[in-house]
Design a protein around this motif. Structure first.
Motif, PDB file in Angstrom:
ATOM      1  N   GLN A  41     -10.601  -0.589   4.815  1.00 13.56           N
ATOM      2  CA  GLN A  41     -10.678  -1.418   3.616  1.00 13.56           C
ATOM      3  C   GLN A  41     -11.436  -2.669   3.989  1.00 13.56           C
ATOM      4  OE1 GLN A  41      -9.705  -0.897   0.565  1.00 13.56           O
ATOM      5  NE2 GLN A  41      -8.881   1.103   0.906  1.00 13.56           N
ATOM      6  N   SER A 240     -12.295 -11.485   0.147  1.00 12.03           N
ATOM      7  CA  SER A 240     -12.349 -10.040  -0.110  1.00 12.03           C
ATOM      8  C   SER A 240     -10.955  -9.437  -0.089  1.00 12.03           C
ATOM      9  CB  SER A 240     -13.243  -9.357   0.935  1.00 12.03           C
ATOM     10  OG  SER A 240     -13.305  -7.970   0.720  1.00 12.03           O
ATOM     11  N   ARG A 244      -8.724  -7.732  -3.259  1.00 12.38           N
ATOM     12  CA  ARG A 244      -8.150  -6.390  -3.177  1.00 12.38           C
ATOM     13  C   ARG A 244      -6.664  -6.404  -3.503  1.00 12.38           C
ATOM     14  NH1 ARG A 244      -7.194  -3.266   2.364  1.00 12.38           N
ATOM     15  NH2 ARG A 244      -5.371  -4.592   2.229  1.00 12.38           N
ATOM     16  N   ASN A 405     -15.544  -7.023  -2.436  1.00 17.67           N
ATOM     17  CA  ASN A 405     -14.463  -6.114  -2.783  1.00 17.67           C
ATOM     18  C   ASN A 405     -14.744  -5.373  -4.090  1.00 17.67           C
ATOM     19  OD1 ASN A 405     -11.452  -5.288  -2.408  1.00 17.67           O
ATOM     20  ND2 ASN A 405     -11.559  -6.017  -4.514  1.00 17.67           N
TER      21      ASN A 405
END
Length: 575
Positions: A41, A240, A244, A405
């Motif tokens: 991620q 980021s 998320r 993101n």
């Protein structure tokens, strides 16, 4: 944009964060398994310059459980297995009369058959075998392994590319051209879905930023703020990760978890540091400018609730003591970033909403505000002015993390990001050249130049992010230190200034060796030249001691079992 006195003599410019790994859906870091990991991620935290002292998966492809009814045979006349492939590599279906005969007994598994012949229905003569197969009626489909899942645990050779259809035997097990006497393989159990894992590229960036912070706080060289703007990079990584988390959970839950994970290590740091400061003679006093003593207690509270600038005494102790009298100011300097990061966390829900509605105007607006402050069209004194300057300098980097993101950067044409970054970085250099002060080209002291340069630099890094599940072969040797740095990023940042200050009395003791024959002459001639080199080298064992002594606070904050040395290394089984 540090505030203080750079240089090797205890003055350093901390300018990054490194708020450790937060990669799962709850915003908590996942323990890293060296060498392998689940799908990455995007993510991170950030570390700043030191205020008041210059120096710084999808589910794996399980074979579905079949129906209780039997599966049709591809070759009902013989009950055998597909013949050798004809042209194109596909077996022909044997003709049969009266349709597909179900297998006796039923079972579980997967079975595929070729399409029926062209004309004549199921019982007619097949004229030509098509170049693809379909799933037999009533049989569950066998899924191919999903790209991007962790193959290390289920299929080390990656997704199957075999084009051969499979048939089910009497037991309902999948078999492909297996001899009659061989036993079929057992159907593997479905693998549980894997949570998103760490992005080792982002871990690498965070580790580089932390090392550069320590290096800069030892040497104080202005070019270091240009070659790698650590603070801007870490703010972008944190933005980021924040975006998320906000996409997966409510704003209240995200803010609560982020504040907890940040503040527990800070509280441990504050308790230990304040105990040493009070032991050095610091006492409640009114301000020299007639400021009420109440403000002394308020600033003290900001060590624990850093909505404002937590400051310590300019001098504590006495000359000739173990530490320089400025050690308290140096050690408390990094806390300015705690305030900046906390305000970004609080404002992120609103900032993300604005970014999603008007991405580019929202992203670039802080640069315009920074220019207004930089030209002194508006002057805001005191720590309030410093806080607003911090926000305008790094808000664009934080929201660049939003763009990363949200996939906004990937939607642009490949040439657009480098062009955009080149313009911003060029403007940053121009601005710095026209606003050089006592610190020279130190971008930490030129906020608008820092904002422009950092945004362009981070845009390139995030646009071309390779998103590694594991480190490339050339970097495999750094896997454990990178993992340790990310698992203890908050601890490293908070305690690195104290570690640097403690190197000074250690190195000073080496001068006593100057009276030794031969070796003494070398020490006297070179110790002064190597002073900063020794500071940088000796700081890391002291940082390691801080990790071992206080790193557990990060685990407690993440509601994890405390770990002494979380470097991701696998323990060797005992003989």
């Amino acid at each position: 944009m540090s505030h203080g006195y750079p240089g090797p003599n205890g003055s350093h410019y901390p300018e990054d964060q490194g708020y450790g790994p937060e990669y799962d859906a709850d915003g908590f870091p996942l323990p890293h398994q060296s060498g392998t990991g689940p799908a990455p991620q995007q993510g991170g935290g950030g570390w700043p310059t030191v205020r008041n002292n210059p120096g710084p998966a999808l589910p794996s492809a399980a074979y579905g459980q079949g129906q209780t009814a039997g599966y049709p045979q591809a070759y009902p006349q013989t009950g055998g297995y597909p013949q050798q492939p004809q042209q194109g590599g596909w077996p022909q279906q044997s003709p049969q009369q009266g349709g597909y005969a179900p297998q006796q007994g039923g079972g579980h598994g997967n079975a595929t058959t070729a399409f029926p012949p062209v004309g004549g229905g199921y019982g007619g003569q097949q004229e030509e075998t098509p170049a693809f197969a379909r799933t037999a009626v009533g049989a569950p489909t066998r899924q191919q392994p999903a790209w991007g899942r962790d193959e290390a645990e289920t299929d080390p050779y990656g997704p199957s590319t075999s084009a051969w259809p499979q048939t089910a035997d009497a037991d309902g097990l999948d078999r492909t051209d297996a001899p009659a006497e061989e036993k079929p393989e057992e159907t593997p159990e479905p693998a549980a879905p894997k949570k998103p894992g760490r992005d080792r590229y982002l871990d690498l960036l965070r580790s580089i930023a932390l090392v550069r912070v320590v290096l800069f706080h030892v040497y104080g060289q202005a070019w270091m703020t240009i070659i790698f703007p650590s603070m801007g990079v870490m703010f972008a990584l944190a933005g980021s990760l924040m975006a998320r988390s906000l996409s997966a959970r409510s704003a209240g839950q995200v803010i609560k978890s982020r504040v907890r994970r940040l503040m527990v290590p800070v509280w441990v740091f504050a308790i230990v540091t304040l105990a040493l400061i009070f032991n050095g003679g610091w006492k409640p006093t009114a301000g020299e400018d007639g400021e009420s003593i109440i403000w002394w207690w308020i600033r003290l509270a900001w060590w624990f609730v850093p909505v404002g600038a937590a400051t310590g005494p300019d001098e504590v102790g006495s000359p000739g003591g173990l530490l320089d009298v400025s050690w308290a100011a140096q050690t408390s300097g990094p806390l300015w970033y705690i305030r900046a990061y906390l305000w970004f966390v609080m404002l992120s829900p609103l900032m993300l909403k604005l970014f999603r509605k008007l991405p580019w105007p929202t992203l670039l607006a802080p640069l315009a505000l920074s220019a207004v402050l930089g030209m002194k069209l508006i002057e805001i004194p005191g720590e309030t002015g410093n806080a607003i300057t911090d926000f305008t300098t790094f808000a664009s980097c934080w929201m660049l993390g939003f763009a990363h993101n949200e996939g906004t950067l990937k939607k642009l044409k490949p040439y657009m990001i480098p062009s955009f970054a080149a313009v911003l970085m060029g403007l940053g250099l121009w601005w710095a050249g026209t606003h050089i002060g006592e610190a020279g080209w130190n971008f930490d002291e030129i906020p608008t130049a820092n904002a422009l340069w950092s945004l362009g630099f981070c845009a390139v890094l995030l646009h071309y992010s390779p998103s590694w599940e594991v480190l490339p072969d050339k970097l495999k040797g750094f896997d454990t230190p990178i993992t340790l740095a990310n698992n203890r990023a908050v601890t490293i940042y908070l305690w690195h200034e104290m570690a640097i200050m403690l190197t000074i009395p250690v190195i000073d003791q080496m001068w006593s060796l100057g009276s030794l024959p031969v070796v003494g002459e070398l020490i006297n001639a070179n110790l002064g030249k190597l002073y900063q080199v020794l500071m940088f080298i000796l700081a890391w064992p002291l940082i390691a001691a801080a990790i071992a002594g206080f790193g557990w606070a990060e685990d407690v904050a993440a509601k994890r079992k405390p770990r002494l040395w979380p470097n991701g290394a696998k323990k060797k089984p005992r003989a």
